[in-house]
Write an enzyme that holds these catalytic residues in place. Structure first.
Site, PDB file in Angstrom:
ATOM      1  N   HIS A 257       0.824  -1.210   0.000  1.00 18.03           N
ATOM      2  CA  HIS A 257       0.000   0.000   0.000  1.00 18.03           C
ATOM      3  C   HIS A 257       0.863   1.267   0.000  1.00 18.03           C
ATOM      4  O   HIS A 257       1.980   1.284   0.492  1.00 18.03           O
ATOM      5  CB  HIS A 257      -0.969   0.008   1.192  1.00 18.03           C
ATOM      6  CG  HIS A 257      -0.316  -0.077   2.532  1.00 18.03           C
ATOM      7  ND1 HIS A 257      -0.813  -0.849   3.540  1.00 18.03           N
ATOM      8  CD2 HIS A 257       0.780   0.520   3.049  1.00 18.03           C
ATOM      9  CE1 HIS A 257      -0.061  -0.718   4.621  1.00 18.03           C
ATOM     10  NE2 HIS A 257       0.909   0.115   4.338  1.00 18.03           N
ATOM     11  N   ASN A 258       0.312   2.304  -0.615  1.00 16.48           N
ATOM     12  CA  ASN A 258       0.930   3.635  -0.681  1.00 16.48           C
ATOM     13  C   ASN A 258       2.175   3.697  -1.544  1.00 16.48           C
ATOM     14  O   ASN A 258       2.869   4.715  -1.574  1.00 16.48           O
ATOM     15  CB  ASN A 258       1.289   4.172   0.719  1.00 16.48           C
ATOM     16  CG  ASN A 258       0.099   4.312   1.627  1.00 16.48           C
ATOM     17  OD1 ASN A 258      -1.040   4.309   1.184  1.00 16.48           O
ATOM     18  ND2 ASN A 258       0.358   4.424   2.919  1.00 16.48           N
TER      19      ASN A 258
END
Length: 365
Positions: A257-258
């Site tokens: 994620h991110n």
């Protein structure tokens, strides 16, 4: 059983057409009307095929090739056997790829599995989904509420497009792939089994239980990206996960994620990218590279296969090893370790020759 032909037979090209297509030059005595109807490696090519030669370590294969024509540089033209026409270009492999694409255009993009166009009556398409004309949704595919599928996109059998997802024009989502919480650009290829937009791995550790962190970001995949089979791209937790335009991702890659990946990167199989990593444009990651969370990989950096970075990698750097470091330093350490282990081997053999009374037999004259 009869042997299948997975791709349509190519329309032959003359060597003159090939030279025009690639900007190549031909010998003055070349048979420019000779027809080529295939592209193959040096060892596999036959009289009607074109091949390429770019690395002199393959000299033996070049001498033995039965190809009808061979892309090569001007310096290597004299090495091409008399049975093959030397087609001289600055970048032989690039020219070969251009001709192969011309001969086998259907191999550049996956086709519908069932060979049919349009929205199948056996697909599950929500009434609020929007599908542009020319798109294909195959049997057993699922398209959720308010999802939008662009013109000439293909949603293959048994794939899932979640609510509100956008799939751009001329994109392809392969069999059993799952796309949720994502915006997919134009001409994107997502191969079979890939999972895009699921929860990221976000937990606060605790003695009695781990607290799950909400993942409310999206996945943004820009135009002309290709994602290999069974790869996973997690949606962002508090911002978007982004894959830049033109980036190519191999099979079995994990992207946390991110993560933000720049344009035109190449990421080989089994790479693992932890959360919140930032990768610049034109980065190359070899197979099984591992990146610790929050590191930055600079533009045009290259990491050798099997290496692992726990610190930032500078722009344009070439790193390798575990932990990763500048590649020359890593290779020096590998060479030093090899010398040390070889030295230990010599000492071990010397000890084995020691007499029972403790004297070293190698010292006896």
């Amino acid at each position: 059983m009869a042997e299948p032909n997975f791709f349509p037979a190519p329309t032959p090209l003359t060597i003159a057409q090939i030279a025009e297509l690639t900007g190549a030059s031909l010998p003055s005595d070349a048979d420019a009307a000779r027809r080529i109807n295939g592209a193959a490696a040096l060892a596999a090519a036959g009289p009607n095929d074109i091949t390429f030669f770019e690395n002199r370590s393959f000299g033996a294969e070049l001498r033995a090739t039965k190809a009808g024509a061979c892309f090569c540089t001007a310096d290597d033209a004299s090495l091409v056997p008399a049975t093959a026409v030397p087609v001289k270009v600055e970048r032989p492999h690039h020219a070969f790829a251009a001709v192969a694409a011309q001969l086998y255009p259907s191999a550049l993009r996956p086709s519908p599995v069932l060979g049919k166009s349009g929205v199948s009556s056996a697909a599950i398409v929500h009434a609020e989904a929007k599908i542009e004309p020319g798109a294909t949704v195959e049997d057993g595919a699922v398209v959720g509420a308010r999802a939008e599928i662009g013109r000439d996109a293909v949603i293959a059998t048994r794939s899932v497009i979640g609510p509100d997802v956008r799939v751009g024009r001329e994109s392809y989502v392969g069999p059993t792939a799952v796309v949720t919480h994502a915006l997919i650009g134009d001409r994107v290829i997502i191969h079979a089994g890939a999972c895009i937009g699921q929860d990221g791995f976000g937990f606060i550790p605790g003695d009695r239980q781990h607290t799950k962190l909400v993942q409310v970001g999206r996945v943004i995949i820009q135009d002309n990206v290709e994602i290999g089979a069974n790869s996973t791209i997690d949606r962002g937790s508090n911002r978007d996960t982004v894959i830049g335009e033109g980036t190519k991702i191999d099979n079995l890659v994990q992207i946390g994620h991110n993560v933000v990946i720049g344009r035109n990167c190449l990421i080989a199989g089994q790479v693992g990218i932890s959360g919140s990593v930032t990768i610049g444009d034109s980065v190359m990651l070899g197979g099984k590279v591992g990146l610790t969370d929050n590191v930055t990989i600079g533009t045009r950096a290259i990491m050798a296969a099997g290496s692992a970075a726990a610190t930032d990698v500078p722009e344009g750097a070439r790193w390798g090893g575990v932990p990763a470091q500048p590649i020359r330093q890593w290779l020096r350490e590998v060479a030093m370790l090899r010398r040390m282990t070889q030295g230990d081997g010599h000492r071990s053999k010397k000890r084995e020759r020691t007499d029972d009374d403790g004297r070293d037999s190698s010292d006896e004259r």
